[in-house]
Design a protein around this motif. Structure first.
Motif, short mmCIF file in Angstrom:
data_model
loop_
_atom_site.label_atom_id
_atom_site.label_comp_id
_atom_site.label_asym_id
_atom_site.label_seq_id
_atom_site.Cartn_x
_atom_site.Cartn_y
_atom_site.Cartn_z
N UNK A 163 0.81 -1.50 -0.33
CA UNK A 163 0.14 -0.22 0.04
C UNK A 163 0.71 1.13 -0.20
N UNK A 164 2.63 0.86 -0.03
CA UNK A 164 2.82 2.22 0.43
C UNK A 164 3.34 2.50 -1.09
N UNK A 165 3.35 1.87 -1.76
CA UNK A 165 3.41 2.60 -3.18
C UNK A 165 2.86 3.66 -4.28
N UNK A 166 1.27 2.70 -3.50
CA UNK A 166 0.16 4.48 -3.94
C UNK A 166 0.82 5.49 -3.40
N UNK A 167 0.45 5.35 -2.01
CA UNK A 167 1.04 7.03 -0.97
C UNK A 167 1.74 7.44 -1.65
N UNK A 168 2.89 6.98 -2.23
CA UNK A 168 4.03 7.77 -2.43
C UNK A 168 3.97 7.93 -3.67
N UNK A 169 3.45 6.85 -4.79
CA UNK A 169 2.95 7.15 -6.21
C UNK A 169 2.40 8.84 -6.57
#
Lengths: 443, 473
Positions: A286-292
């Motif tokens: 889920x951190x990926x979406x955040x950073x994206x």
């Protein structure tokens, strides 16, 4: 008096949205004498494979095919520069009569001993099959002798169109990777397919992905090497930009290594942001979406301000597009829309049914859609539709200029990136520099 | 040394293109003409792309788009259909049909197919000139001459004597052609210049756009070439079987002046002597002034030029003429190279090298790996854009001349013939040498001579220094 009547055999390949029901015919042989802008099977294969930096790219045939493809493209390398050479067996009349295999064997021997490559591609050209040279056998024997990979590329010019060349290239690429799967795949890793690292575009996208927490494993084929391509099966996901050239490879890699693939496009703000989001969403982290989201916000904040100024200047302008493949054409429609420009004519050399369906969906009524166009048609529709700007390649540029139409070089020779957020700004700047140049006041 | 053998099998970074590429150009210099290449679709596209980049002009060339069927069962149907479509869209008066390696290898008889085509369609007024240009048959330079020769032999018909002069040119720039025409006019000569692409491939921007550009040599003028008072041909390096001038002399008795391209004092003198002899008109004062100015420029620049050690490469005819200019000015050649397999460059130039006190390497069938290997002592290269390889690998600056020039604009506008053109080319050569000198001399002198206490250790000296150069560039 020039007869302006269109060629009958071309009728099915041209339509105007809102006027005809049928979709344009595409993926067919070019009509003889129509002055098609397409190249050949060899050209398709060469475009896809040539960016592999540390390979010897040897063209088996008369000199022309090698000569016209010597270091004319803007693919950049972070390593070897070997790919920037043009190697040819330069077949002569006696070779055509007695066969070219002997010359091919000694050419391979020479180049391997001189450059010590781990990988050699041998491209076949029109006459290789006709004169009966057995490329497969020569390459196989040479592989044994030199103990490196020597891969024949079945790219006889006449055996189909440019798309057939893409496929021949993909077949050659598959031979580099281990022929069995599945392979153990690493966490947040992707292969990036269908980017040729023109002006460093791959480096731009790699950096975005790194910032959101995704590692690029192998790139096809910009800035790639024998070793990086070999380990391609270790990625968790294939993202694919130029689908025209790479869809077949992506499909095969899914079959063999169970790597799923995702279509992306980094041309324009809309597509770049959407692509990054869908890549992030493909992983369970889920951190990926955040950073994206953070990355998109940072990157677009400054850019939107820059683009706003251009939007005002471009209001009411009309664009014509004639490019190689479907993905580029589709992204360009959106990209022009971001800049307040409507597309009035669109076509490609090698677009597929599904590409044309999307284009048809995106453009306004009255837009001319055409496949495998020729100069006469480009001229006719640009004039009829009142296009102010054309996107195309080297051959189309002088035609646009003669017609007093601005021009965007969206080809493999360019020296500035058009990918990602930075590319979106470059694109707008290029549109500005050609559409708003003072020279048009005088012509 | 005369290196005429490839001791290597592979060609690495070619100094040539293929025959059909060269054959397109002459057809682009005929009035109301089109070209069709009988082969696979890629050939025409690659060549169009290359030419469009050099000339910055739309280059429409059709293809018979041979596919697998055509290759197996013969390409006649494709060729005829291609001609139909071409006629419909472009309505040309004359069509050049060029073969490719594919068409030749599968044994296409284009003479038969094209003449049959005209009969079948009842096209009595249309002309088709079929030219055999297999991609493996020679370089683009041979393709060019093969096309010019075939145009002449196909179209020329016995004609009563008339006062015109035939002028047959090799691949020179549109600007060069205009200069030749200016000189011919000054010498009060009426002429047929073949091929004349001075307008067709360098057209003024005018609307409306025309698919087939205005200009070009008129077909009826070519037909009448056998009646001309003489032929002046810039084809000194030509083999006789490719020489249109020799053909006209042999078949129709037209006296031939086979001369070098008028680049340099001597070559331009030869041209004007011939024109004077033919016309009986004395060289006008204006041209004599131009000659005087060239001499003045040569003297002004002679010391700079004498520092030059040149690599001259490209099409043999142009290479010969540029060598002559370089020899006249002390920019002595180190390497003279052409992609053509057979060329008399060494025989023609060897006797002129008596003042040159270093060995000169002649390379035929050259590629850039061979040229580079023999250019280690050179400090200037002259030829088409591909010579940038020498700049990248060896730092040899390149004066761009010839075809193709694809990494700079204005290839079609480079003027290098006649006294005025020679002067412009010479200035370019001199200025390239000067720029090179100015770019590095501060650092070189510092490295070589400065021995002060604060001298930087050798290991830290930059390879190409920036000492002051920023201000000079």
């Amino acid at each position: 008096m020039v007869n302006e009547q269109a060629i009958a055999a071309r009728t099915a390949s041209i339509k105007t949205k809102g006027q005809q029901k049928q979709q344009v015919a595409c993926d067919t042989d070019s009509v003889a004498g129509a002055v098609s802008q397409r190249a050949c099977v060899y050209s398709g294969a060469r475009v896809v494979l040539n960016p592999i930096t540390d390979a010897v790219h040897l063209v088996h045939g008369p000199i022309g095919c090698a000569s016209y493809t010597w270091d004319i493209r803007g693919s950049l390398s972070s390593g070897s520069e070997l790919y920037r050479n043009s190697f040819s067996t330069d077949l002569q009349e006696e070779d055509v009569i007695f066969g070219g295999e002997k010359k091919l064997v000694s050419s391979i021997d020479e180049l391997v001993s001189k450059y010590q490559p781990e990988l050699v591609f041998v491209y076949s050209t029109c006459i290789v099959g006709v004169i009966g040279d057995d490329l497969q056998a020569v390459c196989k024997a040479a592989e044994k002798k030199h103990n490196i990979r020597i891969i024949p590329v079945q790219s006889s010019g006449f055996a189909g169109n440019k798309s057939a060349g893409y496929r021949a290239a993909c077949d050659a690429l598959l031979k580099i990777m281990p022929n069995e799967g599945p392979v153990e795949q690493k966490g947040n890793t992707v292969n990036y397919l269908g980017d040729f690292n023109l002006a460093g575009e791959i480096w731009i996208i790699k950096d975005y992905l790194k910032r959101i927490g995704i590692e690029v494993n192998a790139t096809f084929t910009g800035d790639s090497s024998y070793r990086t391509l070999q380990r391609a099966p270790q990625a968790a996901l294939n993202i694919m930009q130029c689908a025209g050239s790479m869809a077949y490879l992506a499909q095969r890699m899914e079959d063999i290594y169970a790597i799923p693939y995702l279509r992306v496009s980094f041309l324009g703000l809309t597509d770049t942001a959407a692509s990054l989001r869908s890549i992030a969403a493909s992983f369970s982290d889920p951190m990926l979406a955040h950073r994206t989201e953070a990355l998109i916000a940072t990157e677009t904040a400054t850019i939107n301000r820059q683009l706003e100024a251009y939007r005002t200047k471009f209001k009411g302008k009309k664009a014509a597009i004639f490019v190689g493949g479907g993905f580029k054409a589709i992204s360009l429609i959106k990209q022009f829309r971001e800049l307040n420009i409507e597309v009035v004519m669109i076509g490609t050399q090698t677009g597929k049914q599904e590409d044309y369906a999307v284009m048809q969906e995106l453009v306004n009524d009255g837009t001319v859609i055409l496949d495998d166009a020729n100069p006469a048609e480009l001229e006719k529709f640009m004039v009829e539709k009142g296009a102010n700007i054309l996107v195309g390649g080297v051959k189309e540029r002088p035609l646009a200029y003669k017609l007093g139409v601005a021009f965007i070089d969206h080809n493999h020779d360019r020296k500035h990136p058009l990918s990602g957020f930075v590319g979106a700004v470059n694109f707008a700047q290029e549109v500005y520099s050609t559409l708003c140049s003072p020279v048009w006041h005088y012509v | 040394m005369d290196t005429n053998v490839h001791f290597r099998s592979a060609t690495e970074n070619p100094c040539k293109m293929c025959m059909p590429m060269g054959a397109i150009l002459p057809f682009k210099g005929l009035e109301n003409s089109m070209v069709l290449i009988h082969g696979s679709q890629g050939c025409s596209t690659y060549m169009r792309r290359h030419m469009a980049e050099h000339f910055n002009e739309p280059i429409d060339v059709a293809s018979s788009s041979l596919n697998e069927n055509g290759t197996i069962y013969g390409g006649e149907k494709n060729l005829k259909q291609g001609l139909d479509n071409l006629m419909q869209v472009y309505a040309p008066e004359v069509i050049g049909v060029l073969t490719t390696c594919l068409a030749e290898t599968i044994g296409e008889d284009i003479d038969r197919i094209t003449s049959q085509y005209l009969q079948e369609r009842g096209l009595l007024k249309s002309l088709i000139v079929p030219v055999s240009t297999p991609g493996y048959g020679g370089s683009h330079a041979e393709g060019y001459w093969q096309a010019v020769k075939t145009i002449v032999s196909h179209l020329a018909t016995a004609t009563p004597k008339h006062s015109k002069l035939n002028v047959i040119i090799p691949d020179i720039s549109p600007a060069d052609i205009r200069e030749i025409k200016r000189i011919l006019a000054m010498m009060q000569l009426d002429y047929t210049l073949l091929p004349d692409y001075s307008t067709t491939l360098d057209r003024p921007l005018v609307k409306p756009y025309r698919k087939v550009p205005d200009g070009g040599t008129k077909i009826e003028d070519i037909m009448a070439m056998p009646g001309a008072r003489a032929t002046v041909q810039f084809g000194l390096t030509l083999e006789q079987n490719l020489s249109p001038g020799h053909y006209l002399a042999k078949e129709f008795g037209v006296p031939l002046y086979n001369l070098p391209i008028p680049i340099g004092v001597q070559n331009t003198d030869l041209f004007l002597q011939a024109l004077q002899e033919i016309s009986g008109v004395a060289v006008p004062a204006a041209l004599q002034d131009e000659r005087g100015r060239l001499l003045d420029a040569m003297v002004d620049s002679h010391k700079y030029n004498f520092q030059g050690r040149s690599v001259i490469f490209g099409e043999a005819e142009l290479v010969y003429a540029v060598c002559q200019l370089c020899l006249e000015n002390g920019v002595y050649p180190v390497t003279v190279a052409t992609g053509s397999k057979n060329s008399p460059l060494a025989q023609l130039l060897q006797p002129k090298l008596t003042d040159v006190d270093h060995p000169v390497e002649f390379i035929h069938n050259a590629d850039f790996v061979a040229i580079l290997a023999h250019s280690m002592d050179a400090n200037i290269a002259i030829g088409p854009s591909d010579g940038r390889y020498l700049t990248e690998k060896q730092g040899i600056p390149l004066v761009r001349l010839g075809f193709p020039i694809h990494d700079r604009v204005g290839g079609q506008r480079i003027l290098s013939v006649g006294y005025a053109g020679s002067m412009m080319l010479l200035d370019q050569i001199t200025n390239t040498l000067l720029a090179e000198k100015q770019r590095g001399y501060r650092q070189t002198m510092y490295d070589t001579f400065y021995r002060g206490a604060d001298r930087l250790p050798d290991a830290t000296l930059p390879n190409s220094g920036l000492r002051g150069e920023r201000h000079e560039l």
